[in-house]
Design an enzyme around this catalytic site. Sequence first.
Site, PDB file in Angstrom:
ATOM      1  N   ASP A 184       0.836  -1.197   0.000  1.00 38.94           N
ATOM      2  CA  ASP A 184       0.000   0.000   0.000  1.00 38.94           C
ATOM      3  C   ASP A 184       0.872   1.249   0.000  1.00 38.94           C
ATOM      4  O   ASP A 184       1.923   1.275  -0.629  1.00 38.94           O
ATOM      5  CB  ASP A 184      -0.926  -0.048   1.228  1.00 38.94           C
ATOM      6  N   PRO A 196       0.193   5.210  18.103  1.00 37.99           N
ATOM      7  CA  PRO A 196       0.154   4.456  19.363  1.00 37.99           C
ATOM      8  C   PRO A 196      -0.525   3.098  19.258  1.00 37.99           C
ATOM      9  O   PRO A 196      -0.146   2.159  19.959  1.00 37.99           O
ATOM     10  CB  PRO A 196      -0.630   5.383  20.300  1.00 37.99           C
ATOM     11  N   ASP A 225      10.360  -0.370   0.532  1.00 41.02           N
ATOM     12  CA  ASP A 225       9.836   0.832  -0.107  1.00 41.02           C
ATOM     13  C   ASP A 225      10.257   0.821  -1.562  1.00 41.02           C
ATOM     14  O   ASP A 225      11.436   0.927  -1.876  1.00 41.02           O
ATOM     15  CB  ASP A 225      10.392   2.067   0.620  1.00 41.02           C
ATOM     16  N   HIS A 263      -3.257   6.070   3.639  1.00 47.59           N
ATOM     17  CA  HIS A 263      -4.092   4.930   3.255  1.00 47.59           C
ATOM     18  C   HIS A 263      -3.612   3.627   3.886  1.00 47.59           C
ATOM     19  O   HIS A 263      -4.378   2.891   4.499  1.00 47.59           O
ATOM     20  CB  HIS A 263      -4.097   4.813   1.733  1.00 47.59           C
ATOM     21  N   TYR A 282      -8.442 -12.257 -10.369  1.00 49.42           N
ATOM     22  CA  TYR A 282      -7.641 -13.468 -10.577  1.00 49.42           C
ATOM     23  C   TYR A 282      -8.159 -14.622  -9.727  1.00 49.42           C
ATOM     24  O   TYR A 282      -8.658 -14.420  -8.612  1.00 49.42           O
ATOM     25  CB  TYR A 282      -6.183 -13.213 -10.224  1.00 49.42           C
ATOM     26  N   ASP A 308     -16.420 -11.763  -4.244  1.00 46.47           N
ATOM     27  CA  ASP A 308     -16.689 -12.991  -3.492  1.00 46.47           C
ATOM     28  C   ASP A 308     -17.546 -12.725  -2.257  1.00 46.47           C
ATOM     29  O   ASP A 308     -18.339 -13.573  -1.862  1.00 46.47           O
ATOM     30  CB  ASP A 308     -15.378 -13.653  -3.073  1.00 46.47           C
ATOM     31  N   SER A 329     -11.287  -0.339  -0.723  1.00 47.89           N
ATOM     32  CA  SER A 329      -9.964  -0.461  -0.100  1.00 47.89           C
ATOM     33  C   SER A 329     -10.064  -0.811   1.368  1.00 47.89           C
ATOM     34  O   SER A 329      -9.254  -1.572   1.897  1.00 47.89           O
ATOM     35  CB  SER A 329      -9.218   0.875  -0.194  1.00 47.89           C
TER      36      SER A 329
END
Length: 429
Positions: free
Chosen positions: A98, A106, A117, A132, A246, A272, A296
Amino acid sequence: MSRSPAHTVLVVLATALAAVVAALPPSGPAGGAGSNPATRTGPTPDRPTLAGGRAPGCATPLAPSRPVTGTPWAQQRYAPERLAPLATGAGVTVAVVDSGVDRAHPQLAGRVLTGDDLLDPGGDGTRDCAGHGTGVASIIAAAPRPGVAFRGLAPDARILPVRVSEQQVVDGRESGRTVSAGDFARAIRWAVDRGADVLNLSVVLYADDPAVRAAIAHAVDRDVVVVAAAGNLHENGNPRPFPAAYDGVLGVGAIGADGVRSPFSQTGPYVDLVAPGGDVLMAAPRQGHLRAEGTSYAVPFVAGTAALLREYRPELNAAQVAQRIVASTDPAPGDRAGGAYGVGVLNPYRAITDVGGGAPGGLRPAAALADDRADPAVLARQARRATARHRALALAGISGALVATAVLLALVVPRGARRRWRPPGTAGT
């Protein structure tokens, strides 16, 4: 208008991510109005890094957020406190490919591993310039905190962050960097090869890329539960979303607090099941909480459930875990035709406690979730009916034995009393 390969990948985050992420008022309830609309996105790959992060800072800092004390609606629905005595995700690694995951929050402290990264070499995946990935990770693994009702479904799970995007949507415009489809595929492989048990893909590609397809097959072959967003372009014709489309991937759509499909949530055979994706509360980078909407944010509810199952039923393989999740869903409102809700609405408690489904030792082909698969809800219903029949037969047998015993006693006791309980043919005293 021509688009770069990186943009192609992360139409991804701009679209899949979700519509509106709003900063909550200083300390108001989860339902407060927000200002600062923005959307999130994210993905990442491979080098050890300093936790302090030498990678460059975020170009556009996120607005500060305050903690929210009220209980979010999704948590009222799923009651994580009921799940905690059964499983907490301990020992399970969930990769969040992501926008990075901020380990400084915390509620995420001590739960975020050193990741990778793909945007800034040398980073460890723990810098989040979009918010996000941090929000997604918190829905999975946020720890309980005094005075804060919000918590993750699997608070003892480990989060493996892989940063692939910092893209946001502000005032309807996409901005921020994303990786190419090839690097997105590399991020998936990196997470799988570093021991991920569950793969959370809250991103969407609207092109079938061979490298990404192969990376997903690699994850399935390595017994990883793969969960992906169904996308937010329902009103734009439901373009086919990948990786959700997929085989072997649990595709997740979004519902709101009323249990009805969110208007943006795509429909099709790749859905699904559905989970909360409207007005969802989550952790914000550094501190506080934000609300957002999008498929998301429905994905981590399913990924968190998979983490619980992988702890509670370690003998199950990934396909069996996925089967239990879809077989234990709650009925969805309205007509399920057209793939609006898949087989139903996620129910983590039933996924763990329901008898039957996902029996160990079975095959684990990706085709278990293919479009021509048997309806898991029907299979689960048949299993429950079979169990009920066995119980009914057992009770009938016991009842029959009791009746026979009662009849026998009714005949024997009077005769025995007349004989003063002496066997026949014995002389009296």
